[in-house]
Design an enzyme around this catalytic site. Sequence first.
Site, short mmCIF file in Angstrom:
data_model
loop_
_atom_site.label_atom_id
_atom_site.label_comp_id
_atom_site.label_asym_id
_atom_site.label_seq_id
_atom_site.Cartn_x
_atom_site.Cartn_y
_atom_site.Cartn_z
CE1 TYR A 5 -12.86 3.87 -10.64
CE2 TYR A 5 -13.55 4.99 -8.80
CZ TYR A 5 -13.44 3.87 -9.44
OH TYR A 5 -13.88 2.68 -8.95
N PRO A 6 -11.03 9.60 -9.57
CG PRO A 6 -11.31 12.11 -9.71
CD PRO A 6 -11.41 10.88 -10.56
CG MET A 7 -13.40 7.70 -4.55
SD MET A 7 -14.18 5.74 -4.48
CE MET A 7 -15.54 5.92 -3.44
NE ARG A 9 -3.82 0.97 1.72
CZ ARG A 9 -5.02 1.41 1.46
NH1 ARG A 9 -6.02 0.34 1.35
NH2 ARG A 9 -5.54 2.40 1.40
CG HIS A 12 -14.97 -1.71 -0.11
ND1 HIS A 12 -15.48 -0.72 -1.30
CD2 HIS A 12 -13.69 -1.55 -0.12
CE1 HIS A 12 -14.40 -0.34 -2.14
NE2 HIS A 12 -13.27 -0.99 -1.28
CB SER A 39 -20.03 2.24 -3.77
OG SER A 39 -18.42 2.14 -3.57
#
Length: 275
Positions: free
Chosen positions: A171-173, A157, A198, A249
């Site tokens: 993509y940004p979120m 990570r 998730h 989400s």
Amino acid sequence: MSATTISPLVPREGWHVMHLFYRVEHSQWSLFSDDEKRVAKTRLTELVQEIRATPDTHLLTFAIATPKADVGFMLLTPDLQVATAFEKQLTLSLGPEILSPVYSYLSQTERSEYTTSAEQYAEETLKAEKGLAEDSEEFAQGLKEFDERMAHYLKHRLYPVLPDWPAICFYPMSKRRTGENNWYALSYEERRKLMGSHARTGRAYSGRILQLITGSTGLDEYEWGVTLLAKDTIDIKNIVYEMRFDEVSARFAEFGDFFIGMQLPLDELFRRVCL
Ligand code: 76R
């Protein structure tokens, strides 16, 4: 001020990450002679080699599907000073106004807030689920394996080495902050539970999707950058679809623009974008 006196901006842990998307200005490029074109491409090729030879630094190069952009770079490196210097050079490498930036995103690799701790694993999995006694051999072994797995996982990570899988999705979120659906008003335990579900959805894509979640609160418009690598675009489509049903989400996710690219070696990338 000479370059040597500039203090580095290296995070206490993790690396800076830049996603860079450009359009090729063919009207400008067509004014170059064949020689100038060759020199320009050699300059970019040498710069990419220099970046990749920098310690702890990775650069992915890809062509973007659809006219949203033509060329994409994903740069991972510890020092923001270095990242910015490379970014400016990449932008200019083919000559002024050949690569024009259409979108960019700045984030950092980060550890997850919701990673299972050794204590949680001992209580929830080894004791409650597996019924192991704290003083048993199996318990000690289970904990040791957990520690090794987590060390490996944390390294990925914070200091990821990404594979050259052909499809890349970025993509940004953000997590929503309105009324009943304010992620940041939930307790830690509620968030951890939701993130657990998730992660279960995500783990079903192990081996098919490699995801890198990089944090960008205070750094860019959204809260995270999502980078997905895959060998088949259907896995990208399916995971993003499946996650929409996941409560995290469904209730809380807000998304920015999506970019789909194909990782390519530079010579192929040049051909693909008609340079
Ligand atoms: O860290 C881990 O890999 C294990 C658990 C995990 C966390 C903490 C995990 C697993 N994710 C975590 C955090 Mn994720 N992830 C996304 C998206 O499109 C959408 O709806 C969401 C975009 C995808 C596709 C995805 C995939 N994840 C996060 C966070 C930070 C949240 C926070 O801190 O509040 C975000 C924004 C996010 C978004 N996730 C996984 C995946 C996959 C494939 C996995 C399984 C990885 C594996 O174990 O192999």
